[in-house]
Design a protein around this motif. Sequence first.
Motif, PDB file in Angstrom:
ATOM      1  N   ARG A  39       0.838  -1.198   0.000  1.00  0.00           N
ATOM      2  CA  ARG A  39       0.000   0.000   0.000  1.00  0.00           C
ATOM      3  C   ARG A  39       0.882   1.261   0.000  1.00  0.00           C
ATOM      4  O   ARG A  39       0.643   2.206  -0.747  1.00  0.00           O
ATOM      5  CB  ARG A  39      -0.850  -0.003   1.277  1.00  0.00           C
ATOM      6  N   GLU A  40       1.895   1.208   0.818  1.00  0.00           N
ATOM      7  CA  GLU A  40       2.821   2.330   0.934  1.00  0.00           C
ATOM      8  C   GLU A  40       3.509   2.594  -0.427  1.00  0.00           C
ATOM      9  O   GLU A  40       3.552   3.717  -0.914  1.00  0.00           O
ATOM     10  CB  GLU A  40       3.861   1.987   2.021  1.00  0.00           C
ATOM     11  N   ALA A  41       4.003   1.513  -1.027  1.00  0.00           N
ATOM     12  CA  ALA A  41       4.717   1.654  -2.309  1.00  0.00           C
ATOM     13  C   ALA A  41       3.780   2.174  -3.393  1.00  0.00           C
ATOM     14  O   ALA A  41       4.129   3.083  -4.154  1.00  0.00           O
ATOM     15  CB  ALA A  41       5.312   0.312  -2.722  1.00  0.00           C
ATOM     16  N   LEU A  42       2.582   1.620  -3.440  1.00  0.00           N
ATOM     17  CA  LEU A  42       1.636   2.033  -4.474  1.00  0.00           C
ATOM     18  C   LEU A  42       1.184   3.469  -4.301  1.00  0.00           C
ATOM     19  O   LEU A  42       0.937   4.173  -5.265  1.00  0.00           O
ATOM     20  CB  LEU A  42       0.393   1.148  -4.428  1.00  0.00           C
ATOM     21  N   GLU A  51      -6.606   6.754  -0.388  1.00  0.00           N
ATOM     22  CA  GLU A  51      -7.935   6.376   0.138  1.00  0.00           C
ATOM     23  C   GLU A  51      -8.492   5.184  -0.635  1.00  0.00           C
ATOM     24  O   GLU A  51      -9.124   4.297  -0.061  1.00  0.00           O
ATOM     25  CB  GLU A  51      -8.951   7.529   0.018  1.00  0.00           C
ATOM     26  N   ASP A  52      -8.279   5.185  -1.977  1.00  0.00           N
ATOM     27  CA  ASP A  52      -8.794   4.064  -2.769  1.00  0.00           C
ATOM     28  C   ASP A  52      -8.064   2.783  -2.403  1.00  0.00           C
ATOM     29  O   ASP A  52      -8.655   1.709  -2.319  1.00  0.00           O
ATOM     30  CB  ASP A  52      -8.609   4.334  -4.271  1.00  0.00           C
ATOM     31  N   LEU A  53      -6.758   2.917  -2.204  1.00  0.00           N
ATOM     32  CA  LEU A  53      -5.953   1.732  -1.910  1.00  0.00           C
ATOM     33  C   LEU A  53      -6.348   1.096  -0.591  1.00  0.00           C
ATOM     34  O   LEU A  53      -6.376  -0.119  -0.461  1.00  0.00           O
ATOM     35  CB  LEU A  53      -4.469   2.110  -1.859  1.00  0.00           C
ATOM     36  N   GLU A  54      -6.694   1.934   0.365  1.00  0.00           N
ATOM     37  CA  GLU A  54      -7.053   1.422   1.684  1.00  0.00           C
ATOM     38  C   GLU A  54      -8.212   0.434   1.591  1.00  0.00           C
ATOM     39  O   GLU A  54      -8.346  -0.471   2.388  1.00  0.00           O
ATOM     40  CB  GLU A  54      -7.485   2.561   2.632  1.00  0.00           C
ATOM     41  N   GLU A  55      -9.070   0.667   0.613  1.00  0.00           N
ATOM     42  CA  GLU A  55     -10.309  -0.116   0.555  1.00  0.00           C
ATOM     43  C   GLU A  55     -10.216  -1.352  -0.318  1.00  0.00           C
ATOM     44  O   GLU A  55     -11.150  -2.138  -0.382  1.00  0.00           O
ATOM     45  CB  GLU A  55     -11.442   0.776   0.045  1.00  0.00           C
ATOM     46  N   MET A  56      -9.100  -1.515  -1.014  1.00  0.00           N
ATOM     47  CA  MET A  56      -9.023  -2.640  -1.955  1.00  0.00           C
ATOM     48  C   MET A  56      -8.629  -3.947  -1.272  1.00  0.00           C
ATOM     49  O   MET A  56      -7.752  -3.974  -0.417  1.00  0.00           O
ATOM     50  CB  MET A  56      -8.017  -2.322  -3.061  1.00  0.00           C
ATOM     51  N   THR A  57      -9.273  -5.032  -1.704  1.00  0.00           N
ATOM     52  CA  THR A  57      -8.882  -6.357  -1.218  1.00  0.00           C
ATOM     53  C   THR A  57      -7.766  -6.893  -2.128  1.00  0.00           C
ATOM     54  O   THR A  57      -7.526  -6.364  -3.215  1.00  0.00           O
ATOM     55  CB  THR A  57     -10.052  -7.347  -1.300  1.00  0.00           C
TER      56      THR A  57
END
Length: 244
Positions: A39-42, A51-57
């Motif tokens: 998540r950090e790298a992306l 915010e979008d990344l936080e929600e992705m499975t």
Amino acid sequence: MSPEIPPQSTEIFRRSRINEHGHTYYAYRHWLTDEEAGREALSRSPEFRREDLEEMTVQELELVEIDIIRDFLKRPDTQEAIEQGRMTLGIIKPAVNEGVNFPKNIHSDHHSARYIVERFIEPAWIPEGILVQFAVPLSPEQAQKLYVEHQGKKFFEDLIDYISSGPVTFLLLYDESGRAVERWRHIMGATDPKQADFESIRGTHAPSLEHNLVHGSDSRESAAQEIGLFVEILEDWHDFLQSK
Ligand code: ADP
Ligand code: MG
């Protein structure tokens, strides 16, 4: 959520662009093994909002990953690179860990594919040249397409059974000088491990001609065809994941 690929450029394959693509790609793979680090790298990539990344499975992430690879492969500049011999397709076959002389601590397909990449490919290829590394199972129908040139030969059925017996790892390898096909085949070694260079993957670890651990396109034309097949395989896998 569908990612925006940076605008097309005929310069895409200059190292900086490969890095840019590679950065995003490796960030995804990282995610699959270490979610927070991924998540950090992306989130450092301009394509994604935190915010979008936080929600992705993880599954959503894999779907995005497939989209990125597929779009990348369909681009005209990618196609041009394949035609000019700058890109080739490699496959690490199933159950490579059943090869001879394998380190004892390597048990799974996943670990053995990583071992092949780290031990044989990374030292021989600049990291940015390993564009894509993607594990997926092959259906018998897909395997038959991959090996269509061998249809009718006595070893064909066994070859199809073997290559579709577990996940394989697809590799897309980039070589600026236009010798990607030859370069990867050199690292693989001759088809029959008895004839293969001692330093090669097959020469070091392949137990037999039938189980020779790796595949590589044998010409620019077959690279184009097999990369096309890889796109189909990605699309099928995408549909399968989405249907789950
Ligand atoms: P390569 O994988 O080096 O491109 P080929 O395209 O000739 O070699 O063959 C595809 C695969 O089929 C080989 O990797 C090998 O596993 C298998 N194979 C080729 N020839 C034979 C044979 N005579 N007997 C059994 N298996 C074979
Ligand atoms: Mg071949």
